[in-house]
Design a protein around this motif. Structure first.
Motif, mmCIF file in Angstrom:
data_model
loop_
_atom_site.group_PDB
_atom_site.id
_atom_site.type_symbol
_atom_site.label_atom_id
_atom_site.label_comp_id
_atom_site.label_asym_id
_atom_site.label_seq_id
_atom_site.Cartn_x
_atom_site.Cartn_y
_atom_site.Cartn_z
ATOM 1 N N ALA A 155 0.824 -1.205 0.000
ATOM 2 C CA ALA A 155 0.000 0.000 0.000
ATOM 3 C C ALA A 155 0.861 1.260 0.000
ATOM 4 N N LYS A 156 1.953 1.234 0.756
ATOM 5 C CA LYS A 156 2.837 2.408 0.801
ATOM 6 C C LYS A 156 3.508 2.633 -0.550
ATOM 7 N N LEU A 157 3.949 1.561 -1.195
ATOM 8 C CA LEU A 157 4.529 1.703 -2.525
ATOM 9 C C LEU A 157 3.483 2.199 -3.519
ATOM 10 N N ALA A 158 2.255 1.736 -3.373
ATOM 11 C CA ALA A 158 1.197 2.141 -4.293
ATOM 12 C C ALA A 158 0.883 3.629 -4.162
ATOM 13 N N SER A 159 0.959 4.173 -2.948
ATOM 14 C CA SER A 159 0.661 5.598 -2.775
ATOM 15 C C SER A 159 1.680 6.466 -3.494
ATOM 16 N N ALA A 179 -4.538 1.323 -6.765
ATOM 17 C CA ALA A 179 -4.939 0.092 -6.080
ATOM 18 C C ALA A 179 -4.219 -1.098 -6.688
ATOM 19 N N VAL A 180 -3.694 -1.951 -5.825
ATOM 20 C CA VAL A 180 -3.060 -3.205 -6.242
ATOM 21 C C VAL A 180 -3.995 -4.334 -5.821
ATOM 22 N N GLU A 181 -4.571 -5.012 -6.782
ATOM 23 C CA GLU A 181 -5.529 -6.068 -6.479
ATOM 24 C C GLU A 181 -4.851 -7.242 -5.786
ATOM 25 N N GLN A 186 2.711 -9.243 -7.192
ATOM 26 C CA GLN A 186 3.981 -9.471 -7.864
ATOM 27 C C GLN A 186 4.059 -8.717 -9.192
ATOM 28 N N GLU A 187 2.962 -8.677 -9.886
ATOM 29 C CA GLU A 187 2.895 -7.936 -11.145
ATOM 30 C C GLU A 187 3.199 -6.454 -10.925
ATOM 31 N N PHE A 188 2.737 -5.924 -9.791
ATOM 32 C CA PHE A 188 3.002 -4.525 -9.444
ATOM 33 C C PHE A 188 4.448 -4.314 -9.011
ATOM 34 N N LEU A 189 4.977 -5.245 -8.218
ATOM 35 C CA LEU A 189 6.301 -5.066 -7.624
ATOM 36 C C LEU A 189 7.446 -5.253 -8.610
ATOM 37 N N ASP A 190 7.363 -6.251 -9.471
ATOM 38 C CA ASP A 190 8.501 -6.650 -10.297
ATOM 39 C C ASP A 190 9.168 -5.512 -11.065
ATOM 40 N N PRO A 191 8.427 -4.610 -11.705
ATOM 41 C CA PRO A 191 9.106 -3.573 -12.491
ATOM 42 C C PRO A 191 9.728 -2.450 -11.662
ATOM 43 N N LEU A 192 9.415 -2.362 -10.377
ATOM 44 C CA LEU A 192 9.888 -1.247 -9.560
ATOM 45 C C LEU A 192 11.397 -1.305 -9.362
ATOM 46 N N PRO A 193 12.061 -0.157 -9.315
ATOM 47 C CA PRO A 193 13.494 -0.152 -9.004
ATOM 48 C C PRO A 193 13.733 -0.676 -7.595
ATOM 49 N N VAL A 194 14.781 -1.423 -7.419
ATOM 50 C CA VAL A 194 15.034 -2.075 -6.133
ATOM 51 C C VAL A 194 15.257 -1.058 -5.025
ATOM 52 N N ARG A 195 15.659 0.158 -5.371
ATOM 53 C CA ARG A 195 15.872 1.186 -4.349
ATOM 54 C C ARG A 195 14.579 1.555 -3.610
ATOM 55 N N ARG A 196 13.427 1.171 -4.167
ATOM 56 C CA ARG A 196 12.161 1.494 -3.520
ATOM 57 C C ARG A 196 11.875 0.592 -2.320
ATOM 58 N N LEU A 197 12.603 -0.493 -2.161
ATOM 59 C CA LEU A 197 12.350 -1.401 -1.041
ATOM 60 C C LEU A 197 12.898 -0.813 0.248
ATOM 61 N N ARG A 237 17.457 -11.908 3.810
ATOM 62 C CA ARG A 237 16.141 -12.479 4.098
ATOM 63 C C ARG A 237 15.064 -11.403 4.068
ATOM 64 N N HIS A 238 15.359 -10.269 4.651
ATOM 65 C CA HIS A 238 14.410 -9.156 4.688
ATOM 66 C C HIS A 238 14.028 -8.713 3.281
ATOM 67 N N LEU A 239 15.014 -8.499 2.425
ATOM 68 C CA LEU A 239 14.735 -8.009 1.079
ATOM 69 C C LEU A 239 14.074 -9.079 0.222
ATOM 70 N N ALA A 240 14.440 -10.330 0.433
ATOM 71 C CA ALA A 240 13.806 -11.409 -0.327
ATOM 72 C C ALA A 240 12.318 -11.483 -0.013
ATOM 73 N N GLU A 241 11.949 -11.282 1.233
ATOM 74 C CA GLU A 241 10.539 -11.292 1.614
ATOM 75 C C GLU A 241 9.794 -10.107 1.007
ATOM 76 N N LEU A 242 10.444 -8.938 1.031
ATOM 77 C CA LEU A 242 9.797 -7.772 0.443
ATOM 78 C C LEU A 242 9.631 -7.925 -1.064
ATOM 79 N N SER A 243 10.564 -8.601 -1.710
ATOM 80 C CA SER A 243 10.507 -8.736 -3.169
ATOM 81 C C SER A 243 9.291 -9.538 -3.628
ATOM 82 N N VAL A 244 8.708 -10.319 -2.725
ATOM 83 C CA VAL A 244 7.490 -11.061 -3.073
ATOM 84 C C VAL A 244 6.272 -10.473 -2.352
ATOM 85 N N GLY A 245 6.447 -9.260 -1.785
ATOM 86 C CA GLY A 245 5.328 -8.561 -1.162
ATOM 87 C C GLY A 245 4.867 -9.139 0.146
#
Length: 430
Positions: A155-159, A179-181, A186-197, A237-245
């Motif tokens: 939700a924070k990334l979506a805003s 809104a991310v359904e 994953q469809e929303f997250l994948d194209p984002l630059p990794v710096r957004r995590l 581990r932290h970033l791997a979890e975020l990468s799959v939302g």
């Protein structure tokens, strides 16, 4: 963080657009459309917020004001008004509270909302997001961007995706609500630059770049062993979890402060023990007052001293009791400050209390000493006078200059000094 939420959630992240600037533009409508910067206006200040017109020139929050002036010489710089922003923030919060009691404020200008239980009453997440935006615009004249998703992280990334975008040649309006359904995270997250995590700062970004990771998808597909070798097991581990939302954190309604403090950057460096002691008294008075207002006291006190060359020293003192009176705080911290030589020039002084809890009330032999009772009564009287006549009506004698108490006001100096001229009590230094 677990991979599967305990129950389906609809989470909103509401983030005000250029909040401090937008609030100022309500008072100064003639500045609408101009590059406007709010924050510390002096050369030692930092940018608190920039209008989207100023962002076109590379001005952004946390940028030193001096650099912001070089990047955008024609910008209008305004000092911050923390008290006013706090009042407007409470008005925004009142609108959010109409839709759910589950509101978690993150700062004055953003909050998470769990509206899972309000969908039948108000509509789905995007509908609620638009209603909130419309009400904030109609009632307060301010812009707000809303992200909607099944968890807080997405939700924070979506805003962010919903916000206006400042290009070099124009400001592009945002969607307002993104809104991310559920099931399409994953469809929303994948194209984002990794710096957004969360957790990817400049150093981590450089390490990821070395191993060919630039997008969230790159990170998600990377072998975990390679990632752990580059970043260490915990961060990997932290970033791997975020990468799959993955994010199962609930919206926390009551977020207790872990510490209360204040720091000031001075237009003119402090060079003498008397000067820095006076500033310590001012800071202790301000922090103690905030603690009493919140009904808490602190066991651990941290002193922060930054010199003209940006060397920073910290000292920490822990006591058995929870302390909330300025005189006691000064007695605890002053020896540590006196052991530090200020002659190179103190640029910044800070004081904060942590280990918060209720004020210590255990009866001791000290309570039989009339001077202790007098101190408590004096503190209560001081608080009562300030509540009735204002913060500057009374203060420690050592902070009174030219008949006025130079008390610290909450939010003052948050973004550095507003003027490069020394304050009146320093002008005799030449």
């Amino acid at each position: 963080m677990s991979a599967t939420p305990t129950r389906p959630r609809t989470i909103l992240h509401a983030d005000m657009d250029a909040f401090f600037v937008s609030v100022e533009l309500r008072r100064r409508p003639e500045l609408v459309g101009l590059p406007v910067v709010v924050g510390g206006t002096g050369n030692r200040g930092v940018v608190a917020a920039a209008s989207y017109e100023a962002r076109r020139f590379g001005v952004h929050s946390a940028l030193p004001s001096a650099i912001a002036r070089r990047r955008c010489p024609h910008a209008v710089f305004l000092p911050g008004d923390h008290a006013h922003y706090g009042e407007v923030s409470r008005q925004v919060r009142a609108i959010l509270d109409r839709y759910t009691p589950l509101v978690e404020p993150l700062s004055l200008d953003e909050a998470f909302l769990d509206v899972s239980g309000a969908l039948g009453l108000f509509g789905d997440g995007p509908v609620i997001g638009h209603r909130i935006r419309d009400e904030i615009a109609a009632e307060l004249g301010l812009g707000c961007s809303v992200g909607v998703a099944s968890n807080k992280f997405v939700a924070k990334l979506a805003s962010v995706e919903a916000k206006p975008v400042a290009h070099r040649d124009r400001v592009e309006p945002g969607e307002g609500v993104t809104a991310v359904e559920r099931g399409r995270e994953q469809e929303f997250l994948d194209p984002l630059p990794v710096r957004r995590l969360w957790g990817v700062g400049p150093a981590t970004l450089e390490k990821l770049s070395r191993i060919g990771v630039s997008s969230v998808r790159d990170l998600r597909l990377l072998d975990r062993v390679v990632l752990e070798h580059a970043l260490g097991a915990n961060l990997a581990r932290h970033l791997a979890e975020l990468s799959v939302g993955s994010d199962d954190r609930p919206v926390e309604v009551d977020r207790e402060a872990k510490s209360i403090g204040h720091e000031e950057t001075y237009p003119v460096d402090k060079h003498t023990p008397a000067e820095v002691h006076r500033e310590l008294v001012r800071l202790a008075d301000a922090v103690a007052r905030r603690m009493r207002d919140q009904g808490v006291a602190a066991r651990t006190w941290q002193l922060k001293v930054r010199f003209a060359g940006f060397t920073t020293i910290t000292r920490s003192i822990t006591t058995a009791d929870h302390v909330d009176r300025a005189a006691e705080i000064v007695d605890l911290v002053a020896p540590a400050l006196e052991a530090i030589d200020p002659t190179p020039g103190v640029r910044l002084l800070g004081l904060s209390g942590s280990g918060l809890g209720p004020p210590s009330t255990q009866l001791s032999f000290d309570d039989l000493d009339p001077s202790v009772a007098d101190a408590t009564g004096a503190t209560d009287a001081l608080d009562a006078i300030r509540r009735r006549f204002g913060e500057g009506a009374i203060g420690p004698a050592s902070t009174v200059v030219a008949g006025r108490s130079q008390v610290v006001r909450r939010g003052a100096q948050q973004w550095g000094p507003d003027l490069d001229d020394p304050p009146p009590w320093d002008r005799d230094r030449g």
